[in-house]
Design an enzyme around this catalytic site. Structure first.
Site, PDB file in Angstrom:
ATOM      1  N   GLU A  82      92.866  13.250  11.437  1.00  0.00           N
ATOM      2  CA  GLU A  82      92.831  14.160  12.575  1.00  0.00           C
ATOM      3  C   GLU A  82      94.087  14.072  13.445  1.00  0.00           C
ATOM      4  OE1 GLU A  82      89.270  13.853  14.914  1.00  0.00           O
ATOM      5  OE2 GLU A  82      89.870  15.536  16.189  1.00  0.00           O
ATOM      6  N   LYS A 261      82.003  10.286  19.995  1.00  0.00           N
ATOM      7  CA  LYS A 261      82.825  10.713  18.844  1.00  0.00           C
ATOM      8  C   LYS A 261      84.295  10.423  19.135  1.00  0.00           C
ATOM      9  CE  LYS A 261      85.338  13.726  16.261  1.00  0.00           C
ATOM     10  NZ  LYS A 261      86.778  13.949  16.364  1.00  0.00           N
ATOM     11  N   ASP A 277      83.706  -1.759   6.759  1.00  0.00           N
ATOM     12  CA  ASP A 277      82.660  -0.777   6.462  1.00  0.00           C
ATOM     13  C   ASP A 277      82.404   0.058   7.731  1.00  0.00           C
ATOM     14  OD1 ASP A 277      80.256   0.529   6.074  1.00  0.00           O
ATOM     15  OD2 ASP A 277      79.278  -1.159   5.074  1.00  0.00           O
ATOM     16  N   HIS A 376      96.179  18.499  22.115  1.00  0.00           N
ATOM     17  CA  HIS A 376      95.592  18.523  20.776  1.00  0.00           C
ATOM     18  C   HIS A 376      96.177  19.668  19.963  1.00  0.00           C
ATOM     19  CE1 HIS A 376      91.614  18.446  18.305  1.00  0.00           C
ATOM     20  NE2 HIS A 376      92.601  17.863  17.678  1.00  0.00           N
TER      21      HIS A 376
HETATM   22  P1  HMG Z   1     101.757  14.178  26.478  1.00  0.00           P
HETATM   23  O1  HMG Z   1     101.655  13.843  27.912  1.00  0.00           O
HETATM   24  O2  HMG Z   1     102.200  15.543  26.086  1.00  0.00           O
HETATM   25  O3  HMG Z   1     102.611  13.076  25.754  1.00  0.00           O
HETATM   26  O4  HMG Z   1     100.335  13.886  25.815  1.00  0.00           O
HETATM   27  P2  HMG Z   1     104.178  12.873  25.794  1.00  0.00           P
HETATM   28  O5  HMG Z   1     104.807  13.840  24.841  1.00  0.00           O
HETATM   29  O6  HMG Z   1     104.657  12.810  27.214  1.00  0.00           O
HETATM   30  O7  HMG Z   1     104.314  11.391  25.157  1.00  0.00           O
HETATM   31  C1  HMG Z   1     103.835  10.232  25.855  1.00  0.00           C
HETATM   32  C2  HMG Z   1     103.484   9.171  24.834  1.00  0.00           C
HETATM   33  O8  HMG Z   1     102.295   9.556  24.110  1.00  0.00           O
HETATM   34  C3  HMG Z   1     104.540   8.949  23.766  1.00  0.00           C
HETATM   35  O9  HMG Z   1     105.541   8.083  24.201  1.00  0.00           O
HETATM   36  C4  HMG Z   1     103.707   8.335  22.647  1.00  0.00           C
HETATM   37  O10 HMG Z   1     103.386   7.013  22.924  1.00  0.00           O
HETATM   38  C5  HMG Z   1     102.462   9.199  22.730  1.00  0.00           C
HETATM   39  P3  HMG Z   1     107.023   8.140  23.463  1.00  0.00           P
HETATM   40  O11 HMG Z   1     106.814   7.710  22.054  1.00  0.00           O
HETATM   41  O12 HMG Z   1     107.466   9.558  23.553  1.00  0.00           O
HETATM   42  O13 HMG Z   1     107.787   7.170  24.232  1.00  0.00           O
HETATM   43  N1  HMG Z   1     102.651  10.425  21.928  1.00  0.00           N
HETATM   44  C6  HMG Z   1     102.755  10.427  20.586  1.00  0.00           C
HETATM   45  N2  HMG Z   1     102.710   9.437  19.680  1.00  0.00           N
HETATM   46  C7  HMG Z   1     102.827   9.770  18.370  1.00  0.00           C
HETATM   47  N3  HMG Z   1     103.011  11.043  17.954  1.00  0.00           N
HETATM   48  C8  HMG Z   1     103.070  12.073  18.830  1.00  0.00           C
HETATM   49  C9  HMG Z   1     102.940  11.780  20.208  1.00  0.00           C
HETATM   50  N4  HMG Z   1     102.913  12.535  21.325  1.00  0.00           N
HETATM   51  C10 HMG Z   1     102.756  11.696  22.360  1.00  0.00           C
HETATM   52  N5  HMG Z   1     103.253  13.313  18.390  1.00  0.00           N
HETATM   53  C11 HMG Z   1      98.766  13.625  24.046  1.00  0.00           C
HETATM   54  C12 HMG Z   1     100.066  14.293  24.511  1.00  0.00           C
HETATM   55  C13 HMG Z   1      98.365  14.248  22.737  1.00  0.00           C
HETATM   56  C14 HMG Z   1      99.025  12.142  23.845  1.00  0.00           C
HETATM   57  C15 HMG Z   1      97.694  13.821  25.175  1.00  0.00           C
HETATM   58  O14 HMG Z   1      97.560  15.184  25.436  1.00  0.00           O
HETATM   59  C16 HMG Z   1      96.342  13.254  24.797  1.00  0.00           C
HETATM   60  O15 HMG Z   1      96.118  12.076  24.814  1.00  0.00           O
HETATM   61  N6  HMG Z   1      95.371  14.127  24.486  1.00  0.00           N
HETATM   62  C17 HMG Z   1      94.050  13.724  23.992  1.00  0.00           C
HETATM   63  C18 HMG Z   1      94.013  13.919  22.518  1.00  0.00           C
HETATM   64  C19 HMG Z   1      92.742  13.442  21.860  1.00  0.00           C
HETATM   65  O16 HMG Z   1      91.892  12.822  22.435  1.00  0.00           O
HETATM   66  N7  HMG Z   1      92.622  13.761  20.594  1.00  0.00           N
HETATM   67  C20 HMG Z   1      91.513  13.400  19.774  1.00  0.00           C
HETATM   68  C21 HMG Z   1      90.982  14.605  19.079  1.00  0.00           C
HETATM   69  S1  HMG Z   1      89.982  15.546  20.173  1.00  0.00           S
HETATM   70  C22 HMG Z   1      88.448  14.864  19.891  1.00  0.00           C
HETATM   71  O17 HMG Z   1      87.995  14.869  18.797  1.00  0.00           O
HETATM   72  C23 HMG Z   1      87.778  13.989  20.888  1.00  0.00           C
HETATM   73  C24 HMG Z   1      87.178  14.582  22.130  1.00  0.00           C
HETATM   74  O18 HMG Z   1      86.294  15.634  21.898  1.00  0.00           O
HETATM   75  C25 HMG Z   1      86.431  13.412  22.736  1.00  0.00           C
HETATM   76  C26 HMG Z   1      85.799  13.702  24.028  1.00  0.00           C
HETATM   77  O19 HMG Z   1      85.378  14.876  24.261  1.00  0.00           O
HETATM   78  O20 HMG Z   1      85.645  12.736  24.826  1.00  0.00           O
HETATM   79  C27 HMG Z   1      88.241  15.051  23.029  1.00  0.00           C
END
Ligand code: HMG
Length: 425
Positions: A82, A261, A277, A376
């Site tokens: 994901e 989740k 597991d 996301h």
């Molecule tokens: P952002 O503020 O746009 O991040 O957040 P950024 O571009 O400023 O980067 C900050 C740091 O985040 C980076 O530091 C990395 O550590 C990391 P840097 O390396 O630049 O010094 N980072 C990354 N690491 C690896 N690959 C990348 C990357 N981008 C940032 N491409 C971010 C962007 C996606 C992190 C933020 O919007 C976020 O945390 N969103 C939440 C995403 C999430 O939870 N996804 C899971 C899937 S959704 C789900 O299934 C669960 C859910 O339904 C659960 C719930 O409802 O509780 C949401």
């Protein structure tokens, strides 16, 4: 040890990331070579791990840097399909590290097995006879699996409970570094003849329980509001909303399921990477989420207004192993343990629960501020662009146009790519 600089790690290519690990001596040379050669699980080994094997099935093997847990640095291996899960974990780890990282507590590390008896003529008398024979039963369990006793573990305790038409015997076992499913099952089966004799009843089954309430692990963090936002009012507002989000998951089962989740986005990824597991971990944790009769969110976030910090905590049953099962067989799993610094089971369990808390923090922060789609979908768009066949040089353009598009799907990605290529030609 000087702290490794992880800035920009996410922007590197896989080969450059491996070079970064090499430069910082984070993997042994054998494992570096395996990673560089992309040496995956061989068919011969795969054929020993499961039945009717046709081949192997690959998933991305990634790593989330910057985890500070009990004052120790970790690079956490994650296996997930994901987008945004690894990014979110890394993002959260970075923020939480600035506030001192995670503190963990391993309450205990024992497994529970059960024998269910039925048709017991006198339940009260059987219960007493079984409890009076505890010493005999414990020694029979240990005789059934003497190697664990040599390693310092073994059967520890017997408990009996009458439930409806059943009399259930619970055995607690110290399984040391193993998850212990085979060990506990062997012990439980060995107890059946004595239990049937003592109770004058019949054994229905003898099996390990995945509800590992004797293997609870807590991870906590306390985040300085400065790291939520530079704007004090905005940070306070966000902290308040994150506390509300955590409370919502306590009272609404629809939300609790999604909340958890999100936690398992991270937990499963490390559990899989370390060869454990994940079905067992999921089953145990979801049962724990329902321990008072209602399914609830597993984590808790509290905004401490006086200290101006957001406090997070997560307690889970985490009967994780560092030996046994597929751990010694799968080469990628060996690399995962190497990346983590070859931790013992208790330490690995603490890392996994901390990763779950980090994952939950990132999701709740996104949900209560920009919304989940912003971050996301940025990453989802990249997957769609690649799926549509975009090359490295085309991905950027396809992603930015996709994010502007009305429908974010593969069809749109393909249409954008098609248009781009037509313009070029
Ligand atoms: P952002 O503020 O746009 O991040 O957040 P950024 O571009 O400023 O980067 C900050 C740091 O985040 C980076 O530091 C990395 O550590 C990391 P840097 O390396 O630049 O010094 N980072 C990354 N690491 C690896 N690959 C990348 C990357 N981008 C940032 N491409 C971010 C962007 C996606 C992190 C933020 O919007 C976020 O945390 N969103 C939440 C995403 C999430 O939870 N996804 C899971 C899937 S959704 C789900 O299934 C669960 C859910 O339904 C659960 C719930 O409802 O509780 C949401």
């Amino acid at each position: 040890m000087t702290k490794v600089n992880w800035t920009g790690f996410s922007k590197k290519s896989p080969q450059e990331r491996i070079e970064h690990l090499k430069k910082n001596a984070l993997l042994t040379s054998n494992h570096l070579q395996d990673l560089q050669a992309n040496k995956l699980l061989g068919l011969e080994t795969a054929n020993q791990m499961a039945e009717n094997v046709l081949g192997t099935f690959s998933l991305p093997f990634a790593t989330a840097p910057d985890f500070l847990i009990n004052d120790k640095d970790y690079l956490v291996p994650m296996v997930t399909e994901e987008p945004s899960v690894v990014a979110a974990a890394s993002f959260a780890a970075k923020i939480i590290r600035r506030s001192g990282g995670f503190q963990t507590h391993v309450h205990d590390r024992k497994m529970i097995g059960q024998v269910a008896l039925y048709d017991v003529p006198n339940v009260k008398m059987a219960e007493q006879k079984i409890l009076d024979s505890s010493a005999l039963l414990l020694s029979q369990a240990n005789e059934a699996h003497p190697s664990i006793v040599k390693r310092g573990g073994g059967a520890r305790d017997i408990r009996v409970e009458a439930k409806e038409e059943f009399l259930i015997i619970y055995l607690t076992v110290d399984t040391q570094e193993a998850m212990g499913a085979n060990m506990v099952n062997t012990m439980m089966e060995a107890l059946v003849p004595t239990l049937e004799e003592l109770s004058e009843g019949q054994a229905l089954m003898a099996i390990l329980s995945n509800y590992a309430t004797e293997s609870l692990v807590t991870s906590e963090c306390s985040i300085d509001l400065r790291f939520l936002s530079r704007n004090k009012e905005e940070a306070q507002n966000l902290a308040r909303k994150m506390e509300l989000a955590s409370r919502l998951a306590q009272v609404d089962v629809y939300r609790a399921s999604t909340h958890n989740k999100g936690i398992f986005n991270g937990i499963d990824a490390v559990v899989m990477a370390t060869g454990n597991d994940w079905r067992a971990i999921e089953a145990g944790c979801h049962a724990y989420a329902s321990r008072d009769g209602q399914y609830r969110g597993l984590s808790n976030w509290i905004f401490d207004e006086e200290a101006q910090v957001l406090k997070g905590s997560l307690t889970l049953p985490m009967p994780i192993a560092t030996r046994g099962g597929s751990i010694g067989l799968n080469p990628t799993v060996k690399i995962a343990h190497d990346l983590l610094g070859q931790p013992q089971a208790r330490e690995l369990a603490a890392v996994i629960v901390s990763l779950g808390l980090a994952q939950n923090f990132a999701a709740l922060k996104a949900l209560t501020s920009t919304g989940i789609q912003a971050g996301h979908m940025k990453l989802q768009a990249k997957s769609l662009a690649l799926l549509a066949g975009a090359s490295d040089s085309e991905v950027g353009q396809v992603v930015s146009q996709l994010l502007e598009a009305k429908h974010l799907n593969q069809e749109t990605a393909q249409a954008i790519l098609h248009k781009l290529r037509n313009i070029k030609n």
